[in-house]
Motif scaffolding. Structure first.
Motif, PDB file in Angstrom:
ATOM      1  N   SER A 251     -31.669  10.135 -45.518  1.00 34.23           N
ATOM      2  CA  SER A 251     -31.773  10.811 -44.222  1.00 34.23           C
ATOM      3  C   SER A 251     -32.873  11.858 -44.178  1.00 34.23           C
ATOM      4  O   SER A 251     -33.396  12.147 -43.106  1.00 34.23           O
ATOM      5  N   ALA A 327     -24.054  12.401 -37.287  1.00 36.26           N
ATOM      6  CA  ALA A 327     -25.312  12.875 -36.686  1.00 36.26           C
ATOM      7  C   ALA A 327     -25.302  14.387 -36.520  1.00 36.26           C
ATOM      8  O   ALA A 327     -26.298  15.069 -36.815  1.00 36.26           O
ATOM      9  N   PHE A 330     -25.715  16.006 -39.897  1.00 38.67           N
ATOM     10  CA  PHE A 330     -27.102  15.954 -40.359  1.00 38.67           C
ATOM     11  C   PHE A 330     -27.948  17.027 -39.670  1.00 38.67           C
ATOM     12  O   PHE A 330     -28.778  17.683 -40.307  1.00 38.67           O
ATOM     13  N   SER A 334     -29.797  20.119 -41.523  1.00 39.18           N
ATOM     14  CA  SER A 334     -31.235  20.315 -41.365  1.00 39.18           C
ATOM     15  C   SER A 334     -31.555  21.595 -40.611  1.00 39.18           C
ATOM     16  O   SER A 334     -32.672  21.763 -40.116  1.00 39.18           O
ATOM     17  N   VAL A 396     -33.943  11.830 -34.763  1.00 38.98           N
ATOM     18  CA  VAL A 396     -33.702  11.635 -36.196  1.00 38.98           C
ATOM     19  C   VAL A 396     -32.211  11.700 -36.497  1.00 38.98           C
ATOM     20  O   VAL A 396     -31.673  10.877 -37.247  1.00 38.98           O
ATOM     21  N   ALA A 397     -31.517  12.684 -35.909  1.00 36.20           N
ATOM     22  CA  ALA A 397     -30.078  12.807 -36.163  1.00 36.20           C
ATOM     23  C   ALA A 397     -29.312  11.615 -35.605  1.00 36.20           C
ATOM     24  O   ALA A 397     -28.353  11.134 -36.218  1.00 36.20           O
ATOM     25  N   THR A 400     -29.640   8.474 -37.889  1.00 34.31           N
ATOM     26  CA  THR A 400     -29.271   8.645 -39.294  1.00 34.31           C
ATOM     27  C   THR A 400     -28.004   7.877 -39.674  1.00 34.31           C
ATOM     28  O   THR A 400     -27.964   7.232 -40.729  1.00 34.31           O
ATOM     29  N   LEU A 403     -28.689   4.158 -40.687  1.00 41.44           N
ATOM     30  CA  LEU A 403     -29.562   3.788 -41.796  1.00 41.44           C
ATOM     31  C   LEU A 403     -28.861   2.767 -42.699  1.00 41.44           C
ATOM     32  O   LEU A 403     -27.653   2.853 -42.937  1.00 41.44           O
TER      33      LEU A 403
END
Length: 503
Positions: A251, A327, A330, A334, A396-397, A400, A403
């Motif tokens: 991630s 999400a 994450f 971050s 991005v979140a 994730t 993935l």
């Protein structure tokens, strides 16, 4: 009914936008708000240095090279430095401003050294660009603000990030079909991975070996618990724990940025980022492979896995909630702002729901991942603008949780267990899903940006006629509660001391 739907769509899109939305392609540069003297080398260099610092934070956060290039040129043009050549590569930003034939060009360059991901820093720079555009602050004031943003510690303590990574792994294990035991093991395993890699990072261990260590640790607890599950009266599927750890390790890598660069016209930077992504993924695979071999040497054999996994409709609500929680976790790990967490949750839940529904209609994993990512990029991007959050955070979140960690593990285990065809098929599927996710979210974000892109007014802003005594660098990074583009709205103080130093 038609009016209600139109009103609902307008509410979703809102009037707020990311700073990248304010840049109209093929349009002349914005009318300078506070133009500098182009014959003054020092003044032009100061502007270019400010623009490069803004670009460095964007590139460090995973923003695509083209978007970074556009933002750098935009900041310079606000101060009247319009004829700029900007070149953004993998870890370097070059800017050269031409000033006619009578004067030599002014060139500035900055190397970008990647650090731990901090979405709060990205959001602060987004707001700084908005204030530069609307309030015509001096380059010197802009430098003070960007320096404060870069030097600021993380907004949360490090243990909060560890807790968020662990919660993300637990949610991912549920998303993959695991129960409470799988979630607990994934939570504890990821906490150990995070703290171990933090120690390795402190002593300067290359990221490849950190990824290898993380992949190794992801296997050991799952294998040990699986071997002793009968005596403990438990039921554990180790592949779900290992896959959750793999997704957590994946991630932090720039999947979206690498594919976005390749799509939008920066193939060199895209290839460099994608090669780094492959190397870091190779580190994870190496760690997992070493751990599996070691476990087999000690008499612990993991169960053979099938090439497909089916889920009942009854488990779909739990998986959707798990996707949203993963999400949001994450985003928190971050260091995203709290205002971004609900939007990240919605994006992750929406992506998990689309993939779950697609699985029941026998849609392939690559197509379903692309559709889900496109919707995350579109709807999540619009909601991000409502929350004054950089769309990259939500994009991005949101993808994730999707993935292909389980496919990577399946492929590796197949290759190690004499199931070559199954292993290669799973690895090929993982590569296809990853590229589909990145391409889909790029398309969705492009559509969202097109919907929200206004034309820039070339009329002088009222900020040139307002008192400048209220403009202080410490107030440039937090938006007012009202219209975020209101140039006369007072600012709030930004607290740069709530977290620990970066490490």
């Amino acid at each position: 009914m038609r009016e209600y739907i139109a009103s609902l769509g307008k509410r979703l899109a809102g009037s707020r936008r990311a700073t990248i939305d304010t840049i109209e392609p093929f349009e002349p540069a914005v009318s300078p708000r506070q133009p500098v003297d182009l014959t003054n080398d020092a003044a032009v260099t100061e502007v270019l240095d400010l623009a490069i610092k803004v670009g460095a934070v964007l590139l460090d956060s995973g923003t695509g090279a083209i978007d970074t290039q556009t933002q750098v040129r935009f900041v310079a043009s606000i101060y009247g430095v319009e004829n700029c050549e900007v070149d953004v590569t993998y870890n370097t930003i070059w800017v050269s401003a031409t000033r006619g034939g009578a004067m030599p060009p002014v060139t500035a360059m900055k190397s970008v050294h990647y650090r731990s991901l901090d979405f709060t820093r990205l959001a602060a720079v987004d707001r700084l660009v908005r204030k530069i555009r609307n309030l015509a602050i001096d380059p010197d004031e802009g430098h003070q603000v960007i320096d404060a943003i870069i030097a600021a510690p993380h907004p949360y303590r490090r243990w909060v990030a560890t807790l968020a990574w662990s919660s993300m792994a637990a949610a991912l294990s549920v998303l993959l079909g695991g129960g409470w035991l799988v979630a607990v093991v994934a939570f504890l395993t990821t906490a150990v991975i995070d703290r171990t890699n933090r120690l390795l990072n402190k002593i300067g261990t290359p990221l490849f070996f950190q990824q290898m260590t993380g992949g190794f640790i992801a296997v050991i607890p799952a294998a040990v618990v699986y071997q002793n599950q009968e005596s403990l009266g438990l039921d554990l599927m180790p592949s779900q724990v290992i896959a959750a750890g793999v997704v957590v390790l994946l991630s932090g890598l720039s999947l979206v940025g690498s594919v976005q660069d390749a799509i939008t016209g920066a193939p060199i930077t895209g290839c460099a980022r994608f090669f780094e992504l492959l190397i870091m993924t190779g580190g994870i695979i190496s760690g997992v492979g070493i751990a599996i071999t070691l476990m087999e040497a000690t008499g612990i054999f993991l169960p053979t896995i099938t090439s497909t996994t089916s889920f009942d409709l009854a488990t779909t609500p739990a998986r959707v909630i798990a996707g949203g929680l993963a999400a949001a976790a994450f985003a928190l790990a971050s260091y995203a702002e709290t205002r971004a967490l609900p939007t990240a949750f919605f994006g992750g839940a929406m992506g998990a729901a689309i993939v779950s529904v697609a699985n029941h209609f026998t849609v392939g994993p690559v197509i379903s991942a692309g559709i889900a990512a496109a919707m995350v990029g579109l709807v999540g991007g619009l909601l991000a603008r409502r929350a004054l959050t950089p769309p990259l955070v939500v994009a991005v979140a949101g993808i994730t949780p999707l993935l292909p960690g389980l496919a990577i593990y399946r492929g590796l285990y197949g290759l190690l267990s004499q199931q070559t065809i199954e292993g290669l098929t799973a690895i090929g599927s993982a590569i296809g899903v990853g590229c589909s996710l990145a391409a889909g979210v790029t398309l969705g974000e492009f559509i969202a940006r097109t919907l929200r892109r206004p034309r820039i007014s070339t009329r002088p802003t009222r900020a040139l006629f307002t008192a400048r005594s209220a403009i202080r660098p410490g107030r440039m990074t937090t938006d007012p509660e009202g219209d975020p583009d209101a140039v006369t709205e007072p600012f709030r103080e930004m607290d740069l001391r709530p977290g620990l130093s970066e490490g």
